[in-house]
Design a protein around this motif. Structure first.
Motif, PDB file in Angstrom:
ATOM      1  N   GLY A  67      15.514   1.350 -14.809  1.00 10.56           N
ATOM      2  CA  GLY A  67      15.116   0.179 -13.937  1.00 10.56           C
ATOM      3  C   GLY A  67      14.416  -1.102 -14.591  1.00 10.56           C
ATOM      4  N   VAL A  68      13.526  -0.433 -15.730  1.00 10.20           N
ATOM      5  CA  VAL A  68      12.507  -1.600 -16.093  1.00 10.20           C
ATOM      6  C   VAL A  68      13.660  -2.245 -17.270  1.00 10.20           C
ATOM      7  CG1 VAL A  68      10.629  -1.712 -17.859  1.00 10.20           C
ATOM      8  CG2 VAL A  68      10.564  -0.245 -15.678  1.00 10.20           C
ATOM      9  N   ILE A  69      14.381  -1.475 -17.794  1.00 12.81           N
ATOM     10  CA  ILE A  69      15.213  -2.039 -18.737  1.00 12.81           C
ATOM     11  C   ILE A  69      16.171  -3.085 -18.173  1.00 12.81           C
ATOM     12  CG2 ILE A  69      17.172  -1.775 -20.514  1.00 12.81           C
ATOM     13  CD1 ILE A  69      15.867   0.864 -21.451  1.00 12.81           C
ATOM     14  N   SER A  70      16.556  -2.721 -16.793  1.00 10.97           N
ATOM     15  CA  SER A  70      17.509  -3.562 -16.329  1.00 10.97           C
ATOM     16  C   SER A  70      17.010  -5.039 -15.658  1.00 10.97           C
ATOM     17  CB  SER A  70      18.055  -2.885 -15.013  1.00 10.97           C
ATOM     18  OG  SER A  70      18.956  -1.988 -15.371  1.00 10.97           O
ATOM     19  N   ILE A  71      15.896  -4.695 -14.977  1.00 13.93           N
ATOM     20  CA  ILE A  71      15.435  -6.210 -14.412  1.00 13.93           C
ATOM     21  C   ILE A  71      13.846  -6.349 -14.746  1.00 13.93           C
ATOM     22  CG2 ILE A  71      17.136  -6.326 -12.591  1.00 13.93           C
ATOM     23  CD1 ILE A  71      15.231  -5.003 -10.546  1.00 13.93           C
ATOM     24  N   SER A  72      13.367  -5.769 -15.883  1.00 17.14           N
ATOM     25  CA  SER A  72      12.041  -5.875 -16.342  1.00 17.14           C
ATOM     26  C   SER A  72      10.906  -6.244 -15.340  1.00 17.14           C
ATOM     27  CB  SER A  72      11.936  -7.064 -17.216  1.00 17.14           C
ATOM     28  OG  SER A  72      13.068  -7.133 -18.229  1.00 17.14           O
ATOM     29  N   MET A  73      10.379  -7.235 -15.199  1.00 17.12           N
ATOM     30  CA  MET A  73       9.257  -7.488 -14.436  1.00 17.12           C
ATOM     31  C   MET A  73       9.319  -6.883 -12.749  1.00 17.12           C
ATOM     32  SD  MET A  73       6.703  -7.993 -16.430  1.00 17.12           S
ATOM     33  CE  MET A  73       5.532  -8.896 -15.581  1.00 17.12           C
ATOM     34  N   PHE A  74      10.607  -7.337 -12.219  1.00 24.88           N
ATOM     35  CA  PHE A  74      10.696  -7.052 -11.056  1.00 24.88           C
ATOM     36  C   PHE A  74      10.381  -5.373 -10.645  1.00 24.88           C
ATOM     37  CE2 PHE A  74      13.357 -10.923 -11.350  1.00 24.88           C
ATOM     38  CZ  PHE A  74      12.737 -11.648 -10.478  1.00 24.88           C
ATOM     39  N   TYR A  75      10.873  -4.632 -11.575  1.00 27.08           N
ATOM     40  CA  TYR A  75      10.864  -3.312 -11.367  1.00 27.08           C
ATOM     41  C   TYR A  75       9.390  -2.684 -11.791  1.00 27.08           C
ATOM     42  CZ  TYR A  75      13.722   0.787 -10.604  1.00 27.08           C
ATOM     43  OH  TYR A  75      14.193   1.788 -10.004  1.00 27.08           O
ATOM     44  N   ILE A  76       8.493  -3.534 -12.270  1.00 23.10           N
ATOM     45  CA  ILE A  76       7.313  -2.781 -12.764  1.00 23.10           C
ATOM     46  C   ILE A  76       6.660  -1.813 -11.750  1.00 23.10           C
ATOM     47  CG2 ILE A  76       4.746  -3.308 -13.433  1.00 23.10           C
ATOM     48  CD1 ILE A  76       6.874  -3.835 -15.460  1.00 23.10           C
ATOM     49  N   LEU A  77       6.485  -2.305 -10.498  1.00 25.91           N
ATOM     50  CA  LEU A  77       5.879  -1.218  -9.473  1.00 25.91           C
ATOM     51  C   LEU A  77       6.606   0.004  -9.388  1.00 25.91           C
ATOM     52  CD1 LEU A  77       3.519  -0.743  -7.085  1.00 25.91           C
ATOM     53  CD2 LEU A  77       5.021  -2.271  -5.768  1.00 25.91           C
ATOM     54  N   SER A  78       7.738  -0.285  -9.285  1.00 26.49           N
ATOM     55  CA  SER A  78       8.751   0.978  -8.942  1.00 26.49           C
ATOM     56  C   SER A  78       8.796   1.784 -10.208  1.00 26.49           C
ATOM     57  CB  SER A  78      10.008   0.533  -8.738  1.00 26.49           C
ATOM     58  OG  SER A  78      10.177  -0.588  -7.353  1.00 26.49           O
ATOM     59  N   GLY A  79       8.803   1.145 -11.232  1.00 22.15           N
ATOM     60  CA  GLY A  79       8.892   2.013 -12.619  1.00 22.15           C
ATOM     61  C   GLY A  79       7.755   2.848 -12.625  1.00 22.15           C
ATOM     62  N   VAL A  80       6.375   2.207 -12.336  1.00 23.70           N
ATOM     63  CA  VAL A  80       5.198   3.056 -12.633  1.00 23.70           C
ATOM     64  C   VAL A  80       5.146   4.064 -11.483  1.00 23.70           C
ATOM     65  CG1 VAL A  80       2.591   2.955 -12.217  1.00 23.70           C
ATOM     66  CG2 VAL A  80       3.694   1.199 -13.292  1.00 23.70           C
ATOM     67  N   LEU A  81       5.473   3.978 -10.386  1.00 21.46           N
ATOM     68  CA  LEU A  81       5.504   4.874  -9.377  1.00 21.46           C
ATOM     69  C   LEU A  81       6.576   5.989  -9.582  1.00 21.46           C
ATOM     70  CD1 LEU A  81       5.306   2.828  -6.029  1.00 21.46           C
ATOM     71  CD2 LEU A  81       3.398   4.396  -6.979  1.00 21.46           C
ATOM     72  N   LEU A  82       7.840   5.851 -10.069  1.00 23.90           N
ATOM     73  CA  LEU A  82       8.538   6.743 -10.376  1.00 23.90           C
ATOM     74  C   LEU A  82       8.470   7.275 -11.614  1.00 23.90           C
ATOM     75  CD1 LEU A  82      11.685   4.722  -9.577  1.00 23.90           C
ATOM     76  CD2 LEU A  82      11.083   6.954  -8.579  1.00 23.90           C
ATOM     77  N   ALA A  83       7.964   6.751 -12.744  1.00 22.25           N
ATOM     78  CA  ALA A  83       7.239   7.438 -13.789  1.00 22.25           C
ATOM     79  C   ALA A  83       6.356   8.399 -13.481  1.00 22.25           C
ATOM     80  CB  ALA A  83       6.926   6.397 -14.928  1.00 22.25           C
ATOM     81  N   VAL A  84       5.415   8.064 -12.962  1.00 25.72           N
ATOM     82  CA  VAL A  84       4.186   9.141 -12.615  1.00 25.72           C
ATOM     83  C   VAL A  84       4.736  10.272 -11.797  1.00 25.72           C
ATOM     84  CG1 VAL A  84       2.030   9.255 -11.114  1.00 25.72           C
ATOM     85  CG2 VAL A  84       2.344   7.091 -12.592  1.00 25.72           C
ATOM     86  N   ALA A  85       5.763   9.919 -10.829  1.00 19.34           N
ATOM     87  CA  ALA A  85       6.263  11.052 -10.065  1.00 19.34           C
ATOM     88  C   ALA A  85       7.112  11.723 -11.032  1.00 19.34           C
ATOM     89  CB  ALA A  85       6.833  10.506  -8.979  1.00 19.34           C
ATOM     90  N   GLY A  86       7.756  11.355 -11.948  1.00 19.81           N
ATOM     91  CA  GLY A  86       8.443  11.901 -12.810  1.00 19.81           C
ATOM     92  C   GLY A  86       7.821  12.967 -13.792  1.00 19.81           C
ATOM     93  N   PHE A  87       6.955  12.403 -14.378  1.00 14.91           N
ATOM     94  CA  PHE A  87       5.950  13.118 -15.248  1.00 14.91           C
ATOM     95  C   PHE A  87       5.202  14.436 -14.245  1.00 14.91           C
ATOM     96  CE2 PHE A  87       5.813   9.777 -18.086  1.00 14.91           C
ATOM     97  CZ  PHE A  87       6.462  10.242 -19.181  1.00 14.91           C
ATOM     98  N   MET A  88       4.872  13.997 -13.210  1.00 15.14           N
ATOM     99  CA  MET A  88       4.425  15.253 -12.475  1.00 15.14           C
ATOM    100  C   MET A  88       5.440  16.354 -12.136  1.00 15.14           C
ATOM    101  SD  MET A  88       2.440  13.039  -9.261  1.00 15.14           S
ATOM    102  CE  MET A  88       2.443  14.442  -8.240  1.00 15.14           C
ATOM    103  N   GLY A  89       6.626  15.900 -11.932  1.00 17.63           N
ATOM    104  CA  GLY A  89       7.750  17.045 -11.646  1.00 17.63           C
ATOM    105  C   GLY A  89       8.080  17.758 -13.097  1.00 17.63           C
ATOM    106  N   ILE A  90       7.941  16.913 -14.191  1.00 16.68           N
ATOM    107  CA  ILE A  90       8.481  17.665 -15.459  1.00 16.68           C
ATOM    108  C   ILE A  90       7.298  18.683 -15.944  1.00 16.68           C
ATOM    109  CG2 ILE A  90       8.654  16.990 -17.940  1.00 16.68           C
ATOM    110  CD1 ILE A  90      10.142  14.483 -17.238  1.00 16.68           C
ATOM    111  N   PHE A  91       6.043  18.037 -15.707  1.00 15.40           N
ATOM    112  CA  PHE A  91       5.121  19.047 -16.119  1.00 15.40           C
ATOM    113  C   PHE A  91       4.423  20.004 -14.806  1.00 15.40           C
ATOM    114  CE2 PHE A  91       4.816  15.383 -19.193  1.00 15.40           C
ATOM    115  CZ  PHE A  91       4.839  16.091 -20.165  1.00 15.40           C
ATOM    116  N   SER A  92       5.051  20.101 -13.980  1.00 18.43           N
ATOM    117  CA  SER A  92       4.449  20.802 -12.785  1.00 18.43           C
ATOM    118  C   SER A  92       5.007  22.270 -13.325  1.00 18.43           C
ATOM    119  CB  SER A  92       5.244  20.622 -11.290  1.00 18.43           C
ATOM    120  OG  SER A  92       6.555  20.880 -11.285  1.00 18.43           O
ATOM    121  N   LYS A  93       4.088  23.243 -12.618  1.00 15.59           N
ATOM    122  CA  LYS A  93       4.451  24.438 -12.927  1.00 15.59           C
ATOM    123  C   LYS A  93       4.703  25.013 -11.410  1.00 15.59           C
ATOM    124  CE  LYS A  93       1.080  25.276 -16.771  1.00 15.59           C
ATOM    125  NZ  LYS A  93       1.741  24.837 -17.674  1.00 15.59           N
TER     126      LYS A  93
END
Length: 115
Positions: free
Chosen positions: A76-102
């Protein structure tokens, strides 16, 4: 993780719609009558939907959900850059929480000893 992914996906859909409107204006005022921004906004919309799907999987399959949300954030950040910053941060943090969850291992209940 679920709430962050869902909110990130919803904000991504809103950002994609705004980018589509800007792409439409760009197409209206350009000589060729087309715009690259519209196509990129559609791809961001699809990746936002992928992020929401990832959020839906957050309880049953957290690793898969994490990867889906992380891919959605990056694309999403690659697609529409600055428009997707808020969404990108939220999705990235949630994604890392899922990847590193036990995942919690459920223990079998132990029987009380007989007297």
């Amino acid at each position: 993780m679920f709430a962050m992914g869902l909110v990130g996906g919803i904000f991504g859909i809103i950002a994609a719609i705004v980018a589509m409107m800007i792409g439409g204006l760009d197409a209206a005022f350009s000589d060729t009558g087309t715009s690259e921004i519209s196509g990129l906004a559609i791809s961001a919309l699809l990746f936002s939907i992928l992020g929401i799907i990832g959020a839906a999987f957050s309880k049953s399959k957290p690793k898969l959900a994490g990867w889906l949300m992380l891919i959605s954030a990056i694309a999403g950040v690659i697609s529409i850059s600055m428009f997707y910053i808020l969404s990108g941060v939220l999705l990235a943090v949630a994604g890392f929480m899922g990847i590193f969850s036990k995942k919690k291992i459920k223990e079998a209940p132990t029987a009380a000893p007989l007297p």
